[in-house]
Design a protein around this motif. Structure first.
Motif, mmCIF file in Angstrom:
data_model
loop_
_atom_site.group_PDB
_atom_site.id
_atom_site.type_symbol
_atom_site.label_atom_id
_atom_site.label_comp_id
_atom_site.label_asym_id
_atom_site.label_seq_id
_atom_site.Cartn_x
_atom_site.Cartn_y
_atom_site.Cartn_z
ATOM 1 N N ALA A 191 0.870 -1.314 -0.019
ATOM 2 C CA ALA A 191 0.162 0.069 0.072
ATOM 3 C C ALA A 191 0.884 1.221 -0.052
ATOM 4 O O ALA A 191 0.598 2.240 -0.685
ATOM 5 C CB ALA A 191 -0.832 -0.051 1.222
ATOM 6 N N THR A 192 1.937 1.183 0.779
ATOM 7 C CA THR A 192 2.893 2.342 0.578
ATOM 8 C C THR A 192 3.518 2.568 -0.460
ATOM 9 O O THR A 192 3.500 3.734 -1.004
ATOM 10 C CB THR A 192 4.015 2.207 1.538
ATOM 11 O OG1 THR A 192 3.260 1.792 3.063
ATOM 12 C CG2 THR A 192 5.015 3.286 2.098
ATOM 13 N N ALA A 193 3.820 1.446 -1.176
ATOM 14 C CA ALA A 193 4.413 1.762 -2.595
ATOM 15 C C ALA A 193 3.518 2.199 -3.545
ATOM 16 O O ALA A 193 3.822 3.036 -4.415
ATOM 17 C CB ALA A 193 4.927 0.196 -3.229
ATOM 18 N N ILE A 194 2.220 1.865 -3.397
ATOM 19 C CA ILE A 194 1.235 2.464 -4.231
ATOM 20 C C ILE A 194 0.840 3.921 -4.021
ATOM 21 O O ILE A 194 0.792 4.769 -4.887
ATOM 22 C CB ILE A 194 -0.367 1.576 -4.127
ATOM 23 C CG1 ILE A 194 -0.038 0.040 -4.852
ATOM 24 C CG2 ILE A 194 -1.378 2.191 -4.758
ATOM 25 C CD1 ILE A 194 -1.212 -0.750 -4.379
ATOM 26 N N GLU A 195 0.952 4.181 -2.560
ATOM 27 C CA GLU A 195 0.831 5.666 -2.441
ATOM 28 C C GLU A 195 1.943 6.556 -3.059
ATOM 29 O O GLU A 195 1.545 7.362 -3.501
ATOM 30 C CB GLU A 195 0.701 5.793 -0.811
ATOM 31 C CG GLU A 195 -0.677 5.324 -0.112
ATOM 32 C CD GLU A 195 -0.359 5.049 1.180
ATOM 33 O OE1 GLU A 195 0.538 5.469 1.792
ATOM 34 O OE2 GLU A 195 -1.616 5.012 1.839
ATOM 35 N N TYR A 196 3.061 5.913 -2.914
ATOM 36 C CA TYR A 196 4.304 6.687 -3.534
ATOM 37 C C TYR A 196 4.144 6.838 -5.051
ATOM 38 O O TYR A 196 4.691 7.807 -5.602
ATOM 39 C CB TYR A 196 5.547 6.067 -3.190
ATOM 40 C CG TYR A 196 6.014 6.250 -1.764
ATOM 41 C CD1 TYR A 196 5.964 7.630 -1.231
ATOM 42 C CD2 TYR A 196 6.363 5.356 -0.828
ATOM 43 C CE1 TYR A 196 6.304 8.036 0.048
ATOM 44 C CE2 TYR A 196 6.849 5.667 0.227
ATOM 45 C CZ TYR A 196 6.887 7.017 0.673
ATOM 46 O OH TYR A 196 7.314 7.260 2.103
ATOM 47 N N GLY A 197 3.674 5.750 -5.817
ATOM 48 C CA GLY A 197 3.432 5.805 -7.142
ATOM 49 C C GLY A 197 2.239 6.807 -7.227
ATOM 50 O O GLY A 197 2.487 7.630 -8.499
ATOM 51 N N LEU A 198 1.241 6.770 -6.541
ATOM 52 C CA LEU A 198 0.111 7.784 -6.975
ATOM 53 C C LEU A 198 0.651 9.436 -6.751
ATOM 54 O O LEU A 198 0.135 10.156 -7.598
ATOM 55 C CB LEU A 198 -1.044 7.462 -5.996
ATOM 56 C CG LEU A 198 -1.991 6.490 -6.521
ATOM 57 C CD1 LEU A 198 -2.866 6.446 -5.291
ATOM 58 C CD2 LEU A 198 -2.364 6.256 -7.933
ATOM 59 N N ILE A 199 1.355 9.334 -5.778
ATOM 60 C CA ILE A 199 2.127 10.733 -5.550
ATOM 61 C C ILE A 199 3.087 11.214 -6.850
ATOM 62 O O ILE A 199 2.857 12.331 -7.215
ATOM 63 C CB ILE A 199 2.820 10.868 -4.194
ATOM 64 C CG1 ILE A 199 1.851 10.689 -3.104
ATOM 65 C CG2 ILE A 199 3.889 12.288 -4.232
ATOM 66 C CD1 ILE A 199 2.531 10.603 -1.781
ATOM 67 N N ALA A 200 3.839 10.188 -7.298
ATOM 68 C CA ALA A 200 4.583 10.637 -8.190
ATOM 69 C C ALA A 200 3.904 10.905 -9.611
ATOM 70 O O ALA A 200 4.200 11.607 -10.203
ATOM 71 C CB ALA A 200 5.487 9.197 -8.449
ATOM 72 N N ALA A 201 2.897 10.222 -9.623
ATOM 73 C CA ALA A 201 1.963 10.439 -11.101
ATOM 74 C C ALA A 201 1.267 11.849 -10.756
ATOM 75 O O ALA A 201 1.346 12.432 -11.856
ATOM 76 C CB ALA A 201 0.956 9.456 -11.213
ATOM 77 N N LEU A 202 0.832 12.201 -9.716
ATOM 78 C CA LEU A 202 0.225 13.423 -9.534
ATOM 79 C C LEU A 202 1.466 14.525 -10.057
ATOM 80 O O LEU A 202 0.958 15.421 -10.376
ATOM 81 C CB LEU A 202 -0.306 13.618 -8.119
ATOM 82 C CG LEU A 202 -0.904 14.869 -7.972
ATOM 83 C CD1 LEU A 202 -2.307 15.069 -8.898
ATOM 84 C CD2 LEU A 202 -1.305 15.062 -6.332
ATOM 85 N N VAL A 203 2.472 14.539 -9.375
ATOM 86 C CA VAL A 203 3.577 15.436 -9.527
ATOM 87 C C VAL A 203 3.906 15.480 -10.922
ATOM 88 O O VAL A 203 4.063 16.627 -11.755
ATOM 89 C CB VAL A 203 5.074 15.176 -8.601
ATOM 90 C CG1 VAL A 203 6.031 15.794 -9.159
ATOM 91 C CG2 VAL A 203 4.552 15.292 -7.204
ATOM 92 N N SER A 204 4.081 14.320 -11.830
ATOM 93 C CA SER A 204 4.267 14.283 -13.091
ATOM 94 C C SER A 204 3.257 14.973 -13.853
ATOM 95 O O SER A 204 3.398 15.825 -14.745
ATOM 96 C CB SER A 204 4.405 12.965 -13.566
ATOM 97 O OG SER A 204 5.439 12.288 -13.006
ATOM 98 N N VAL A 205 2.060 14.906 -13.478
ATOM 99 C CA VAL A 205 0.702 15.413 -14.294
ATOM 100 C C VAL A 205 0.875 17.022 -14.107
ATOM 101 O O VAL A 205 0.835 17.895 -15.010
ATOM 102 C CB VAL A 205 -0.513 14.779 -13.789
ATOM 103 C CG1 VAL A 205 -1.713 15.770 -14.384
ATOM 104 C CG2 VAL A 205 -0.529 13.409 -14.254
#
Length: 60
Positions: free
Chosen positions: A15-29
């Motif tokens: 779950a922590t890895a998924i949260e970091y992935g979502l944050i990275a995607a949001l920053v990229s957008v």
């Protein structure tokens, strides 16, 4: 066997890895959006400068 299932349900490492992935995607957008907006602004600036330089260049 029951202990393995309980441990699997309590494991939050994925779950922590998924949260970091979502944050990275949001920053990229956000970065891509900012770059597009900045690109449009820079393009408009160059068009403005070009429009002002063309009459000067043709009068030489």
């Amino acid at each position: 066997m029951l202990n393995h299932v309980i441990n699997f349900c309590r494991d939050e490492e994925g779950a922590t890895a998924i949260e970091y992935g979502l944050i990275a995607a949001l920053v990229s957008v956000a970065a891509i959006t900012a770059f597009f907006q900045m690109g449009n602004s820079v393009n408009a600036m160059f068009i403005s400068v070009s429009d002002k330089l063309v009459p000067v260049a043709t009068s030489l």
